[in-house]
Each structure stands twice: as C-alpha cells, then as structure tokens.
Scaffold this active site. Structure first.
Site, PDB file in Angstrom:
ATOM      1  CG  HIS A 295      -0.375   0.403   2.499  1.00 59.64           C
ATOM      2  ND1 HIS A 295       0.802  -0.121   2.997  1.00 59.64           N
ATOM      3  CD2 HIS A 295      -0.803   1.293   3.422  1.00 59.64           C
ATOM      4  CE1 HIS A 295       1.063   0.420   4.172  1.00 59.64           C
ATOM      5  NE2 HIS A 295       0.118   1.282   4.456  1.00 59.64           N
ATOM      6  N   GLY A 298       6.186   2.103   2.991  1.00 58.65           N
ATOM      7  CA  GLY A 298       6.399   1.391   4.252  1.00 58.65           C
ATOM      8  C   GLY A 298       7.446   2.079   5.111  1.00 58.65           C
TER       9      GLY A 298
END
Length: 392
Positions: A295, A298
């Site tokens: 997503h 990180g």
DNA sequence: ATGTAC
C-alpha cells in the site's frame, strides 16, 4: 529461469499456517515485523500470511500484510477500518505550488451537516452518511494520512493510462485517509470485551466494518471535493479508490488486509513519500499473495527514530520544500520529522519487488506538487495579518 | 491512527 523470480521467501511458521514474504533479499525488513508475522501465523485458525515488500511492525500486528483465517480477528484490520487511497483527476489553470499551498482549506476542521450546511463539498454526498456518524467528516487525520495535489510524471503503460484518462502532466488529487473515529470506536468496542480474540459474531462485526469502509470512501470524496473547490477546480469521480485496511470473506475464510491493498485485477495507487513519486499500478496478485499488493513505501524507521534522527539531519525548511520541488503543508514540526521521506523505504524498491514477483505492473507515477498533512500555522497567521490590515 | 487523558 523466470521460475526463480516467481518464488518468494518463506518464513518458518510455528503453527500450520504458512508465511510468504514478497520482498527480495536486498529489501530490508525489520526483524520485529517478521516476528509479528510468526505470531499472527500461530493464531488459532490461521491459514496463510502474505507479507508485502512494505512490511513493517505495527501495534500488535504487522503492517503490510494480508492474512487469511477461519476466524475473524478485528485487530488484524486495526482501528483505521476503511483506510485507503483514492485518485481524483483535477484541472487547474496554473498549478503554482506556492500559490496553491496557501489555498488549501483547513482539513483538520470537520464539515458538519448542521454547522456548514452550505459547503459545496456536500454535493458529493448523495445517500445516507454511513452509521449516521457525522463527527470528523471531511477531515484528513494524522499519521501517514495526507491530501496531495500531484502531476502525472512518467507514463509507464500508455494504453492503460489512456483508459484511465491520464496523460503525462495531468493533475490529480491523491487522498489517503480512513474512517477516523468511527473505525477506532468499532475496534475498541470489540477489544474491551474480547481483547485480541476473534469476533464471536463475525456477522455483527462485519456489518459495522462495512459501514466504516463506506464512511472512509465517502470521506475521501469529501476531502477531494473540499480541496478541488478551494483550488478553483471541481469535484470529480475517483479513477482509483482502494481500501488497504479491511476484511473480506473469500473462499469461505476471512481475508484480513492491514496496510495491503486488494490486488486481484484492480488498479491501485501505491504511495511513495512526501518527497518522492507514488506509483499507480495494475495489480494482479495471486493466492500466494492472498490477492494483495503493497500500500505504500512502508516505514523504515519508527516514529521515535525518525524524530530523533530527522532533527539531527534535516531543518524544517528542508522538509517543507522537498527534493521534487513540492511543498508540504504541515504546521506540526514533529509530524514533519516523523513523515520525512528518509523515514520510509525507497518506493522504487517496493514497486520493483512487486514487479519481480509478478504482482503488479506500473501504469504511471504521480509527482507531488503540494501535500497537505495538517493545518499550517504560518498560513493562518498570514491570513490573520491580512485581515487586520483590512485587505479582506 | 485515534480521541482523550495527563
């Protein structure tokens, strides 16, 4: 020979659940995150843990993981149920970052149906407000959330970009936020009774969870509309909107995603940082990856480490004007350090790992122009000063 | 990541 590239590293799991880590050996992953993956794999009913290349330690559960189980564990979704990233096309006459940064509205101030009935952003709300939850609507929140005006940089798959109506130089709003207080309340009410245990009534949890997911999507549209109007544009439909904190029922088990986006044939924006591009990708992850992709870049450092090291390394001005020439609207110095680009992994490495494992194909990059994190104190005081001088 | 308490 491509077989080698298709294989992902596998961590020894203590229970019957399997763990796959979709990161190349050169991608650094904090050992605490691996430990958390093993702890999750050892939970009752777990089937498979897929760790994304943006894996990092979270509160109890790893962030950047997709986890299948026969039982539904609310803590494997976390408190920000429905958090996701949406991309909205926007047309503006002259996108000068300095001028536009000053025009961003205060996105920490909620829109309230009774107090702000005339705000034009309400036009994007067509049905009922999910769960009837009006608190915090139209606010971005803190942490890694943001609203960003960006331009399309490199077009890596022109045909796919064309189908999305995108060409190099086009402008978009990227909105990363979730369900604010609503999701937090749903998790807290479960945790108060059952701790980190599974939901005794999965259907009841799922009903509330689904409302938080819808609330998050509505909030992203409201934020995009607020910003579009303030910058002299108009609201648009999102071309991409994927939620990375949610649970879905799939093949008779519960697929929990925490910091992992649905990757089964969908387009996803994978966020870089406030000083690097993000990547719009076509995701095509299979069962080994629990049908999920990363997503974002990180975190590479904890917030505490980023604050400590950032203070020694960067000035506030360096972080407010980034290497790609964008501006960061953020009146909170601590948040600025915590969210510094250097506190995150290199997005190119994360995308490279996804490509190597054939989980995603890059479509285009988005390059930040202005990122809003939280209200800029300097802007407010400048406005006050203008008012005092009577220049409206 | 959150609202709230310290």
């Amino acid at each position: 020979m491509s077989e080698l590239h298709l294989r992902q590293s596998t961590l020894p799991a203590s229970g019957p659940a399997t763990i796959s880590v979709f990161a190349s050996p050169t991608s650094w992953i904090e050992s605490d995150a691996h430990t958390q993956c093993r702890q999750v794999a050892a939970l009752d009913g777990m089937i498979h843990v897929a760790a994304m290349p943006d894996l990092h330690p979270g509160k109890g559960a790893p962030i950047g993981a997709a986890m299948t189980s026969r039982l539904l564990y609310p803590f494997l979704v976390g408190s920000d149920i429905g958090c996701g990233i949406a991309v909205f096309p926007i047309r503006l006459k002259r996108p000068v970052p300095e001028k536009l940064a000053a025009r961003f509205p205060d996105l920490d101030r909620p829109l309230h149906p009774e107090h702000d009935p005339d705000d034009p952003a309400w036009t994007v709300v067509t049905g009922e407000i999910p769960a009837g939850h009006v608190e915090g609507l139209g606010t971005v929140g803190r942490g890694n959330h943001f609203v960003e005006l960006a331009r399309i940089g490199a077009v890596l798959d022109p045909a796919h970009a064309g189908r999305l109506g995108l060409a190099a130089g086009d402008l978009v709003l990227v909105v990363h936020t979730g369900s604010r207080g609503l999701g937090e309340r749903i998790l807290r009410e479960h945790t108060e009774r059952h701790g980190a245990g599974p939901a005794p009534d999965p259907g009841a949890y799922l009903a509330r969870h689904d409302e938080a997911v819808r609330w998050g999507a509505l909030n992203r549209r409201l934020l995009a509309a607020r910003v579009a109007y303030a910058l002299g544009g108009a609201p648009t439909e999102p071309i991409v909107d994927q939620c990375h904190n949610l649970v879905e029922v799939r093949d008779g088990s519960y697929l929990h995603r925490k910091g992992a986006a649905p990757g089964d044939g969908r387009d996803v924006l994978i966020a870089g940082t406030r000083g690097t591009p993000s990547y719009l990708v076509a995701a095509h992850a299979g069962p080994e990856a629990n049908y999920s992709v990363a997503h974002g870049a990180g975190r590479k450092m904890s917030r505490a480490d980023a604050l400590r090291r950032g203070r020694a390394k960067h000035t506030v001005e360096e972080l407010r004007r980034t290497p790609v020439g964008s501006l960061v609207v953020c009146g909170d110095r601590q948040l600025l350090f915590e969210e510094a680009p250097g506190a995150y992994k290199r997005i190119e490495q994360v995308i490279g790992d996804l490509v190597e494992h054939r989980m995603a194909t890059p479509i285009a990059t988005t390059v930040p122009l202005v990122t809003y994190k939280t209200a800029d104190l300097a802007v407010g005081s400048r406005r006050d000063e203008r008012r005092r001088r009577g220049r409206r």
